[in-house]
Structures are given as C-alpha cells and as structure tokens.
Write an enzyme that holds these catalytic residues in place. Structure first.
Site, PDB file in Angstrom:
ATOM      1  N   TYR A 156       8.187   8.751  90.465  1.00 43.14           N
ATOM      2  CA  TYR A 156       8.589   9.360  91.730  1.00 43.14           C
ATOM      3  C   TYR A 156       7.382   9.915  92.473  1.00 43.14           C
ATOM      4  O   TYR A 156       7.217   9.685  93.675  1.00 43.14           O
ATOM      5  CB  TYR A 156       9.616  10.461  91.475  1.00 43.14           C
ATOM      6  CG  TYR A 156      10.216  11.046  92.729  1.00 43.14           C
ATOM      7  CD1 TYR A 156      11.271  10.408  93.373  1.00 43.14           C
ATOM      8  CD2 TYR A 156       9.747  12.242  93.269  1.00 43.14           C
ATOM      9  CE1 TYR A 156      11.833  10.944  94.524  1.00 43.14           C
ATOM     10  CE2 TYR A 156      10.299  12.785  94.412  1.00 43.14           C
ATOM     11  CZ  TYR A 156      11.345  12.132  95.038  1.00 43.14           C
ATOM     12  OH  TYR A 156      11.895  12.667  96.177  1.00 43.14           O
ATOM     13  N   THR A 191      20.956  18.983  98.222  1.00 45.63           N
ATOM     14  CA  THR A 191      21.603  17.685  98.363  1.00 45.63           C
ATOM     15  C   THR A 191      22.627  17.491  97.242  1.00 45.63           C
ATOM     16  O   THR A 191      22.630  18.252  96.262  1.00 45.63           O
ATOM     17  CB  THR A 191      20.561  16.565  98.293  1.00 45.63           C
ATOM     18  OG1 THR A 191      19.945  16.589  96.993  1.00 45.63           O
ATOM     19  CG2 THR A 191      19.489  16.743  99.363  1.00 45.63           C
TER      20      THR A 191
END
Length: 249
Positions: A156, A191
């Site tokens: 990532y 989120t």
C-alpha cells in the site's frame, strides 16, 4: 461554490462508498454530470440517489486493472454527456499487514494493480479525451502513507508513493496542454473500511492525527473538488495533505 462544475463531466472511480461517494455527491451538487466507475454494485445505488435528487449521474461497471474496461468507462462518459472534464482516480484497496520478509507476493501484486496501475490506466484513457479538448483536471488519491513510513505496510505504501510521483510526472508533462494533474493525500478517514475496525484501533488512528479525530469523507471530497475546480487554476503537481496534521509532526 455554487455551480462550479456546471456543464462539466466528471468521472469518479471507487465511488460506491467513502471518499469516492462523497466526492461524486459533491461534484454533482455543484453542477457536474458524474460517471461512477466501480466494480461494486453499491455504486449504482449512489448514482441512482443522485439522479433521484435531480442530478445527472450514471454507473459504469469498471475494473480499473482491465485497460479495456477503463477505456470503455472514459468513452462512455464522453459519449453520454459530451465531454470528459474531470477525473478523480480514487479506486483502491487496503493490504494485508505483514513485515516485508513475510510478503505475500500475490497480495502485493493485487494492491499494486488496483492502487497504482489502476490510477495510471485511468489517467491514460482520460487524457485521450482531455488532450483532444485542450483542457481538463485530474485528481489522484494518494495517502499519507505515500509520504511517511508505517510498519508492516509494503504494498500500500509503495503504491501510494507511486501515485504521488506519477501525479508529479503527469503534471509537468501536460500542464502546457491545459490539463492540470494533482493529488490528495488523505489521513485516516471515517470510511466503511475503518468503521469495521475495533474501537481501540479507530481511537489510535484518531490520536495519531493532531486534530484528534478521523477525517469525514466529505472533508476530503472538498479538497478534491478544490483541486478539480477553476479556483485551483494555478495549482499543478500538488500533493495536498488532508490529514489533520499527521504529516506536519
């Protein structure tokens, strides 16, 4: 900012939820026709809600790792609404956390394909339309982890750092052609992915940001909308931190 995007067409990838959905809603509210590219069927719900509210919006099922799928998304946006003025390359996934010596190569490739190659493919095919028009704005979604290190984050972090420098390279390549390319680098945001984490993990994330809380997706969307708008007409190649002070420490 009223109708800052009136008569403009925006493609937003990864907009079934979170930052992408908030961005799609904000751009639509400010006048844009919004085309959502996502593999998740939840994106159709977002597009339908926008239409029900009187906005122009549609969902195109899109796999950002498939070049033909990405090309079809951009072509559909231009054909349906007449142009392609804004790209928000937001689609991405998280990674399985592990030290580098335990790297799962298949998982590495999957993250790089979606989080980095997907951004490049979206830019490539949006630029076909923008270059022909001589104008456009691209906003890529990087991350604080593209700028700072975090333990056990290999794929990532590498992907998001790649997005940042891809953004800079494209920015200097296309600036003279009337196309601006920038990125946002969000910190920890509230989120759906984060909402599913244990409460103590969420609290730690919030505490790492000097502002003392998680970002709301709408706050990141505001930064994206700014970079995509004429208000940022002299902003080129910026990586805008939207991180509550995380990278200022």
């Amino acid at each position: 900012m009223g109708e800052a995007f009136a008569e403009r067409v925006a493609v937003v990838t990864g907009a079934a939820s979170g930052i992408g959905a908030a961005t799609a809603r904000l751009l639509a509210e400010r006048g844009a026709a919004v085309v959502i590219g996502d593999v998740a069927e939840g994106a159709d719900d977002v597009a339908r809600a926008l239409r029900d509210a009187g906005h122009r919006a549609l969902w195109v099922r899109t796999d950002v790792t498939d070049e033909d799928s990405v090309a079809a998304l951009m072509d559909r946006a231009a054909a349906e609404f007449g142009s392609l003025d804004v790209l928000v390359a937001n689609a991405g996934i998280a990674e399985p956390k592990a030290p580098l010596h335990e790297l799962d190569v298949a998982a590495w490739r999957r993250v790089i394909e979606i989080d980095l190659t997907g951004v490049a493919l979206c830019g490539k095919h949006a630029l076909r339309h923008m270059s022909a028009a001589g104008s456009g704005a691209i906003v890529n979604v990087s991350s604080i982890l593209g700028a700072v290190g975090q333990a056990n984050s290999s794929s990532y972090s590498a992907a998001k750092a790649g997005v940042a420098n891809l953004t800079r390279s494209a920015a200097v390549t296309y600036a003279a052609s009337g196309i601006r390319v920038n990125a946002v680098a969000p910190g920890y945001a509230d989120t759906p992915l984060v909402a599913g984490l244990p409460a103590d993990v969420r609290a730690t994330m919030a505490a790492r940001q000097p502002i003392g809380r998680l970002a709301r997706p709408e706050e990141v969307a505001e930064a994206i909308a700014f970079l995509a708008s004429d208000a940022a007409s002299f902003v080129v190649g910026a990586i805008l931190a939207v991180d509550g002070g995380y990278t200022a420490v």
